[in-house]
Design a protein around this motif. Sequence first.
Motif, PDB file in Angstrom:
ATOM      1  N   ARG A  12      31.697  34.294  44.049  1.00 51.44           N
ATOM      2  CA  ARG A  12      31.656  35.445  43.149  1.00 51.44           C
ATOM      3  C   ARG A  12      33.008  36.164  43.131  1.00 51.44           C
ATOM      4  O   ARG A  12      33.505  36.536  42.075  1.00 51.44           O
ATOM      5  CB  ARG A  12      30.546  36.393  43.626  1.00 51.44           C
ATOM      6  N   GLU A  13      33.613  36.337  44.336  1.00 51.41           N
ATOM      7  CA  GLU A  13      34.928  37.001  44.406  1.00 51.41           C
ATOM      8  C   GLU A  13      35.988  36.173  43.688  1.00 51.41           C
ATOM      9  O   GLU A  13      36.847  36.709  43.001  1.00 51.41           O
ATOM     10  CB  GLU A  13      35.325  37.229  45.865  1.00 51.41           C
ATOM     11  N   LYS A  14      35.904  34.850  43.874  1.00 47.97           N
ATOM     12  CA  LYS A  14      36.856  33.952  43.191  1.00 47.97           C
ATOM     13  C   LYS A  14      36.729  34.110  41.681  1.00 47.97           C
ATOM     14  O   LYS A  14      37.704  34.167  40.959  1.00 47.97           O
ATOM     15  CB  LYS A  14      36.535  32.499  43.567  1.00 47.97           C
ATOM     16  N   ASN A  15      35.476  34.159  41.227  1.00 49.12           N
ATOM     17  CA  ASN A  15      35.259  34.309  39.789  1.00 49.12           C
ATOM     18  C   ASN A  15      35.814  35.644  39.282  1.00 49.12           C
ATOM     19  O   ASN A  15      36.465  35.699  38.241  1.00 49.12           O
ATOM     20  CB  ASN A  15      33.775  34.215  39.456  1.00 49.12           C
ATOM     21  N   ASP A  16      35.563  36.700  40.049  1.00 46.82           N
ATOM     22  CA  ASP A  16      36.033  38.023  39.609  1.00 46.82           C
ATOM     23  C   ASP A  16      37.567  38.066  39.534  1.00 46.82           C
ATOM     24  O   ASP A  16      38.125  38.672  38.614  1.00 46.82           O
ATOM     25  CB  ASP A  16      35.501  39.125  40.545  1.00 46.82           C
ATOM     26  N   ALA A  17      38.224  37.408  40.486  1.00 47.54           N
ATOM     27  CA  ALA A  17      39.690  37.365  40.464  1.00 47.54           C
ATOM     28  C   ALA A  17      40.183  36.585  39.244  1.00 47.54           C
ATOM     29  O   ALA A  17      41.128  36.995  38.557  1.00 47.54           O
ATOM     30  CB  ALA A  17      40.207  36.740  41.758  1.00 47.54           C
ATOM     31  N   ALA A  18      39.522  35.444  38.969  1.00 51.55           N
ATOM     32  CA  ALA A  18      39.901  34.626  37.802  1.00 51.55           C
ATOM     33  C   ALA A  18      39.628  35.379  36.507  1.00 51.55           C
ATOM     34  O   ALA A  18      40.401  35.301  35.540  1.00 51.55           O
ATOM     35  CB  ALA A  18      39.153  33.294  37.825  1.00 51.55           C
ATOM     36  N   ALA A  19      38.539  36.128  36.469  1.00 53.31           N
ATOM     37  CA  ALA A  19      38.192  36.890  35.262  1.00 53.31           C
ATOM     38  C   ALA A  19      39.219  37.986  35.002  1.00 53.31           C
ATOM     39  O   ALA A  19      39.603  38.242  33.853  1.00 53.31           O
ATOM     40  CB  ALA A  19      36.802  37.506  35.416  1.00 53.31           C
ATOM     41  N   LYS A  20      39.684  38.610  36.074  1.00 52.78           N
ATOM     42  CA  LYS A  20      40.690  39.670  35.947  1.00 52.78           C
ATOM     43  C   LYS A  20      41.977  39.093  35.336  1.00 52.78           C
ATOM     44  O   LYS A  20      42.584  39.697  34.448  1.00 52.78           O
ATOM     45  CB  LYS A  20      40.965  40.246  37.349  1.00 52.78           C
ATOM     46  N   LYS A  21      42.331  37.887  35.806  1.00 51.16           N
ATOM     47  CA  LYS A  21      43.523  37.217  35.285  1.00 51.16           C
ATOM     48  C   LYS A  21      43.338  36.871  33.805  1.00 51.16           C
ATOM     49  O   LYS A  21      44.242  37.077  32.994  1.00 51.16           O
ATOM     50  CB  LYS A  21      43.756  35.939  36.103  1.00 51.16           C
ATOM     51  N   ASN A  22      42.166  36.339  33.466  1.00 49.15           N
ATOM     52  CA  ASN A  22      41.872  36.034  32.057  1.00 49.15           C
ATOM     53  C   ASN A  22      42.034  37.286  31.203  1.00 49.15           C
ATOM     54  O   ASN A  22      42.629  37.245  30.122  1.00 49.15           O
ATOM     55  CB  ASN A  22      40.430  35.536  31.899  1.00 49.15           C
ATOM     56  N   ARG A  23      41.468  38.394  31.691  1.00 49.70           N
ATOM     57  CA  ARG A  23      41.501  39.636  30.921  1.00 49.70           C
ATOM     58  C   ARG A  23      42.941  40.075  30.660  1.00 49.70           C
ATOM     59  O   ARG A  23      43.272  40.536  29.567  1.00 49.70           O
ATOM     60  CB  ARG A  23      40.695  40.703  31.664  1.00 49.70           C
ATOM     61  N   GLU A  24      43.802  39.911  31.654  1.00 50.15           N
ATOM     62  CA  GLU A  24      45.223  40.255  31.475  1.00 50.15           C
ATOM     63  C   GLU A  24      45.862  39.387  30.387  1.00 50.15           C
ATOM     64  O   GLU A  24      46.583  39.880  29.526  1.00 50.15           O
ATOM     65  CB  GLU A  24      45.996  40.044  32.791  1.00 50.15           C
ATOM     66  N   ILE A  25      45.564  38.079  30.463  1.00 53.87           N
ATOM     67  CA  ILE A  25      46.122  37.149  29.471  1.00 53.87           C
ATOM     68  C   ILE A  25      45.633  37.522  28.071  1.00 53.87           C
ATOM     69  O   ILE A  25      46.422  37.599  27.122  1.00 53.87           O
ATOM     70  CB  ILE A  25      45.719  35.689  29.814  1.00 53.87           C
ATOM     71  N   PHE A  26      44.335  37.785  27.941  1.00 54.16           N
ATOM     72  CA  PHE A  26      43.759  38.105  26.624  1.00 54.16           C
ATOM     73  C   PHE A  26      44.307  39.440  26.111  1.00 54.16           C
ATOM     74  O   PHE A  26      44.618  39.573  24.928  1.00 54.16           O
ATOM     75  CB  PHE A  26      42.232  38.147  26.699  1.00 54.16           C
ATOM     76  N   ASN A  27      44.423  40.430  26.995  1.00 52.81           N
ATOM     77  CA  ASN A  27      44.948  41.740  26.580  1.00 52.81           C
ATOM     78  C   ASN A  27      46.405  41.641  26.132  1.00 52.81           C
ATOM     79  O   ASN A  27      46.792  42.270  25.149  1.00 52.81           O
ATOM     80  CB  ASN A  27      44.821  42.767  27.707  1.00 52.81           C
TER      81      ASN A  27
END
Length: 212
Positions: A12-27
């Motif tokens: 779950r923590e790994k996913n949250d870290a990856a999601a945060k990175k995705n969000r930065e890329i998308f933003n």
Amino acid sequence: MGKKIEINMSAREKNDAAAKKNREIFNNRSLRVFNIISSPGSGKTSILEYAAEKLGSKLAVIVGDVFTTQDADRINKKGCVAVQVETGGGCHLNAEMVRDAYEQLDTKKTEILVIENVGNLVCPSTYDLGEDKKIAVISLPEGDEKPSKYPALFNRADAVIINKIDLAPFVDFNIERAESDCRKLNKDVRVIRTSVKTGEGMDSFIDYLEKR
Ligand code: MG
Ligand code: ZN
């Protein structure tokens, strides 16, 4: 002998870290990103075929399914870029899968990215993919009790699409009940009644994707 520091991240923590990175890329790209979640057969792919015809290269789609690329193939044929993630048994998409898929897409012209999650009303709602908003889809043949049975999805959904509205005369689905159950879970939810067959509500859906 040096001390070994073990960084033991949960899935779950790994996913949250990856999601945060995705969000930065998308933003950074100013993309509007939606995560569409529903049970199998609610009409997610048909709705996205319709959106692909209207939005063309402004739209890109990542599709999750357990097996086959048939849904991405359908959307590609309608004129927008789409890539399939085959989970090979997995019942939800995770943020790393989305990142890998995103990197395969030609997103030069993309303004809106829609992620069609694996058909499942349970765990997809709890995995952040880096999206801006979650959209839930329910269709009339499934029954009007879905929002009350699966609150984890419906309290996170920014919009709920009630699809196959053309079937209203033939099924016992209380649309008012479904809508009011959605609003009990999220008072600000946008509810859009749609039919891909008749086109009802589809302009509102496209408008939602474009302006949200
Ligand atoms: Mg599909
Ligand atoms: Zn799952």
